[in-house]
Scaffold this motif. Structure first.
Motif, PDB file in Angstrom:
ATOM      1  N   PRO A  77      24.609 -88.816  11.578  1.00 29.52           N
ATOM      2  CA  PRO A  77      24.371 -87.829  12.631  1.00 29.52           C
ATOM      3  C   PRO A  77      23.283 -86.854  12.178  1.00 29.52           C
ATOM      4  O   PRO A  77      23.189 -86.571  10.999  1.00 29.52           O
ATOM      5  N   PRO A  78      22.420 -86.419  13.018  1.00 32.26           N
ATOM      6  CA  PRO A  78      22.384 -86.459  14.474  1.00 32.26           C
ATOM      7  C   PRO A  78      21.700 -87.701  15.047  1.00 32.26           C
ATOM      8  O   PRO A  78      21.499 -87.771  16.259  1.00 32.26           O
ATOM      9  N   MET A  79      21.334 -88.695  14.237  1.00 34.74           N
ATOM     10  CA  MET A  79      20.687 -89.900  14.763  1.00 34.74           C
ATOM     11  C   MET A  79      21.661 -90.735  15.593  1.00 34.74           C
ATOM     12  O   MET A  79      21.257 -91.482  16.465  1.00 34.74           O
ATOM     13  N   SER A  80      22.930 -90.631  15.302  1.00 36.66           N
ATOM     14  CA  SER A  80      23.945 -91.347  16.080  1.00 36.66           C
ATOM     15  C   SER A  80      25.200 -90.486  16.127  1.00 36.66           C
ATOM     16  O   SER A  80      25.332 -89.510  15.395  1.00 36.66           O
ATOM     17  N   LYS A  81      26.118 -90.877  16.943  1.00 33.11           N
ATOM     18  CA  LYS A  81      27.362 -90.112  17.071  1.00 33.11           C
ATOM     19  C   LYS A  81      28.194 -90.270  15.795  1.00 33.11           C
ATOM     20  O   LYS A  81      28.176 -91.323  15.163  1.00 33.11           O
ATOM     21  N   PRO A  82      28.944 -89.228  15.438  1.00 32.56           N
ATOM     22  CA  PRO A  82      29.769 -89.313  14.232  1.00 32.56           C
ATOM     23  C   PRO A  82      30.773 -90.465  14.255  1.00 32.56           C
ATOM     24  O   PRO A  82      30.990 -91.122  13.237  1.00 32.56           O
ATOM     25  N   SER A  83      31.360 -90.742  15.406  1.00 33.32           N
ATOM     26  CA  SER A  83      32.346 -91.828  15.480  1.00 33.32           C
ATOM     27  C   SER A  83      31.681 -93.186  15.228  1.00 33.32           C
ATOM     28  O   SER A  83      32.256 -94.059  14.574  1.00 33.32           O
TER      29      SER A  83
END
Length: 111
Positions: A77-83
């Motif tokens: 993250p922030p490049m992708s969602k934490p989940s």
């Protein structure tokens, strides 16, 4: 594009392929017994460069773990969602790393 040259060795005639890598440095492969093999090698390098799939042979001697670590860092993250990142990290640790982490990239074949 590259060049193919012929040279004489103790084992007979051999061919050498010279080409430029995507970073514009020169590379060579040698020891081809036929000109057909040399042309095939040069063609494969040219196609891989044009597709953006060229892998530098010395760079391919690194273990998959090094590649995976840098890739996982790029997905944080922030490049992708934490989940999503947690799912990737968990899959790497539980399924992929036990089998592939210590293998060198060049040793992996599509088959």
């Amino acid at each position: 594009m590259g060049t193919i040259t012929r040279n004489k060795t103790g084992k007979g005639r051999r061919y050498r392929v010279r080409y430029r890598k995507p970073d514009h440095t020169e590379a060579e492969k040698r020891g081809f017994t036929t000109i057909r093999e040399a042309k095939l090698c040069l063609s494969m390098v040219t196609v891989a460069k044009s597709k953006g799939e060229y892998i530098d042979p010395p760079s391919s001697r690194v273990p998959v773990r090094m590649f995976a670590d840098s890739w996982l860092r790029s997905e944080q993250p922030p490049m992708s969602k934490p989940s999503y990142y947690m799912t990737l990290e968990r899959s790497w640790k539980n399924h992929v790393a036990p089998v592939w982490a210590d293998r060198e990239i060049f040793s992996i074949r599509r088959s």
